[in-house]
Motif scaffolding. Structure first.
Motif, PDB file in Angstrom:
ATOM      1  N   ILE A 120      29.762  12.992  34.419  1.00 51.73           N
ATOM      2  CA  ILE A 120      31.210  13.248  34.365  1.00 51.73           C
ATOM      3  C   ILE A 120      31.783  13.362  35.772  1.00 51.73           C
ATOM      4  O   ILE A 120      32.857  12.826  36.068  1.00 51.73           O
ATOM      5  N   GLU A 121      31.067  14.032  36.647  1.00 53.29           N
ATOM      6  CA  GLU A 121      31.526  14.171  38.034  1.00 53.29           C
ATOM      7  C   GLU A 121      31.693  12.804  38.695  1.00 53.29           C
ATOM      8  O   GLU A 121      32.667  12.580  39.440  1.00 53.29           O
ATOM      9  N   ILE A 124      34.881  11.157  37.353  1.00 50.04           N
ATOM     10  CA  ILE A 124      36.073  11.752  37.957  1.00 50.04           C
ATOM     11  C   ILE A 124      36.242  11.266  39.394  1.00 50.04           C
ATOM     12  O   ILE A 124      37.358  10.956  39.834  1.00 50.04           O
ATOM     13  N   ILE A 127      37.759   7.788  39.325  1.00 47.47           N
ATOM     14  CA  ILE A 127      39.168   7.817  38.926  1.00 47.47           C
ATOM     15  C   ILE A 127      40.047   8.350  40.058  1.00 47.47           C
ATOM     16  O   ILE A 127      41.101   7.779  40.364  1.00 47.47           O
ATOM     17  N   GLU A 128      39.602   9.413  40.697  1.00 45.68           N
ATOM     18  CA  GLU A 128      40.406   9.971  41.792  1.00 45.68           C
ATOM     19  C   GLU A 128      40.520   8.986  42.957  1.00 45.68           C
ATOM     20  O   GLU A 128      41.589   8.856  43.572  1.00 45.68           O
ATOM     21  N   THR A 142      39.694   4.836  30.521  1.00 43.20           N
ATOM     22  CA  THR A 142      38.253   5.079  30.463  1.00 43.20           C
ATOM     23  C   THR A 142      37.721   4.391  29.210  1.00 43.20           C
ATOM     24  O   THR A 142      38.327   4.467  28.140  1.00 43.20           O
ATOM     25  N   ILE A 155      35.374  12.502  30.242  1.00 39.10           N
ATOM     26  CA  ILE A 155      35.999  12.460  31.574  1.00 39.10           C
ATOM     27  C   ILE A 155      37.479  12.850  31.500  1.00 39.10           C
ATOM     28  O   ILE A 155      37.934  13.723  32.265  1.00 39.10           O
ATOM     29  N   ALA A 158      37.730  16.581  30.889  1.00 43.09           N
ATOM     30  CA  ALA A 158      37.487  17.354  32.109  1.00 43.09           C
ATOM     31  C   ALA A 158      38.701  17.318  33.033  1.00 43.09           C
ATOM     32  O   ALA A 158      39.061  18.340  33.641  1.00 43.09           O
ATOM     33  N   LEU A 159      39.356  16.169  33.122  1.00 41.39           N
ATOM     34  CA  LEU A 159      40.550  16.050  33.969  1.00 41.39           C
ATOM     35  C   LEU A 159      41.681  16.932  33.442  1.00 41.39           C
ATOM     36  O   LEU A 159      42.402  17.565  34.225  1.00 41.39           O
ATOM     37  N   GLN A 162      41.036  20.422  34.395  1.00 43.51           N
ATOM     38  CA  GLN A 162      41.237  20.660  35.823  1.00 43.51           C
ATOM     39  C   GLN A 162      42.686  20.424  36.266  1.00 43.51           C
ATOM     40  O   GLN A 162      42.982  20.469  37.460  1.00 43.51           O
ATOM     41  N   LYS A 164      44.355  17.709  36.390  1.00 49.58           N
ATOM     42  CA  LYS A 164      44.432  16.513  37.229  1.00 49.58           C
ATOM     43  C   LYS A 164      45.038  15.357  36.435  1.00 49.58           C
ATOM     44  O   LYS A 164      45.073  15.399  35.198  1.00 49.58           O
ATOM     45  N   VAL A 166      45.537  12.131  34.292  1.00 50.31           N
ATOM     46  CA  VAL A 166      44.675  11.663  33.206  1.00 50.31           C
ATOM     47  C   VAL A 166      44.953  10.187  32.938  1.00 50.31           C
ATOM     48  O   VAL A 166      46.108   9.750  32.994  1.00 50.31           O
TER      49      VAL A 166
END
Length: 297
Positions: A120-121, A124, A127-128, A142, A155, A158-159, A162, A164, A166
């Motif tokens: 997952i990290e 992310i 994507i970032e 995704t 993913i 998780a965003l 956080q 963040k 999407v």
């Protein structure tokens, strides 16, 4: 009528190899699953480019004339342990070509060397980095199959957690979500699925979760997740595969949270049946359905 199914045949061959070699090394296990691309016809007018994005290596699928401002972020299947960008690039390219967009297939870190949440990290991070490069979040999708379908769902979850940006859409082919290994079609479709068994899944669950992550953790098992605010979602699965109920339960859970979700079941189709792209009229029709869904807003 042609009843041959090269995907089912490949799965049956793998199953026999695994049965004959119960102590197979991870090195050989991965080598076998890198054959996953074989049932897929090489799409025409697509070029490929290796790149590292956000620290994560992968392969770009670049269809001729594609809209480069739109990207499918593809996470491959393989129980989080096997499969690769190379094994999935043709499938990812077929989807990208159908949608007239580009796709980046991640070679994310694999278990058991890198347990959850490393995968997952990595998603992310990609994507970032794409957003930092100027891609609008709503133009990101995704997409993944099997364990990669889990990641395609986890993913964005998780965003959201956080706070963040999407992706605008999510596509999951035969997603494997149930880390408790107790779905009902694991029993009812056991005889018709040429690959998936509870024993195979149990080994992969142990590899990715280890002794640190609970099988009910919502980012490991999205069947426990809160889907409030989740992007538009397209799910497919095969009617004879052992993981069918994972797709059905995801559909129900997302719908209950108000998500715009579409579920497509391929009749008599195996796990990740879009691997028959270029060879199956059913897959051609499915890709067109995804194209229509992708274009709708």
């Amino acid at each position: 009528m042609n009843t041959s199914d090269p995907l089912r045949d490949l799965y049956a061959d793998w199953s026999q190899v695994m049965a004959d070699n119960p102590d197979m090394s991870m090195r050989l296990f991965r080598a076998i699953f890198d054959e996953w691309h074989q049932p897929t016809v090489e799409p025409e007018n697509v070029t490929y480019k290796e790149e590292v994005i956000g620290g994560v290596p992968g392969i770009w699928c670049l269809p001729q004339g594609a809209d480069t401002s739109r990207v499918l972020v593809y996470t491959h299947g393989g129980g989080f342990a096997v499969g690769s960008a190379a094994s999935h690039r043709k499938l990812a390219a077929h989807v990208a070509k159908t949608l007239s967009v580009t796709s980046f297939v991640l070679d994310y870190r694999r278990a058991p060397e890198h347990p959850h949440p490393a995968q997952i990290e990595d998603g992310i991070a990609v994507i970032e980095a794409l957003i930092d490069s100027g891609i609008q979040p709503e133009n990101l999708t995704t997409i993944g199959d099997s364990a990669g379908g889990n990641l395609a769902v986890a993913i964005p979850l998780a965003l959201i957690q956080q706070n963040k940006p999407v992706p605008g859409r999510v596509i999951a082919f035969s997603p494997w979500l149930d880390m408790e290994n107790k779905g009902k079609t694991l029993e009812t479709n056991l005889d018709t699925d040429a690959l998936i068994t509870p024993e195979l899944l149990a080994g992969m669950i142990a590899g990715v979760l280890g002794d640190k992550t609970e099988p009910t953790n919502p980012l490991a098992n999205p069947l426990y997740a809160d889907f409030t605010g989740f992007p538009r979602l397209y799910i497919n699965a095969g009617s004879v595969e052992a993981l069918l109920d994972n797709a059905e339960r995801l559909n129900e859970r997302a719908k209950a949270a108000g998500v715009d979700v579409t579920l497509s079941i391929g009749e008599n189709q195996q796990h990740v049946w879009p691997f028959l792209a270029g060879r199956s009229e059913l897959v051609d029709q499915e890709l067109q359905r995804i194209r229509e869904w992708y274009g709708a807003s």
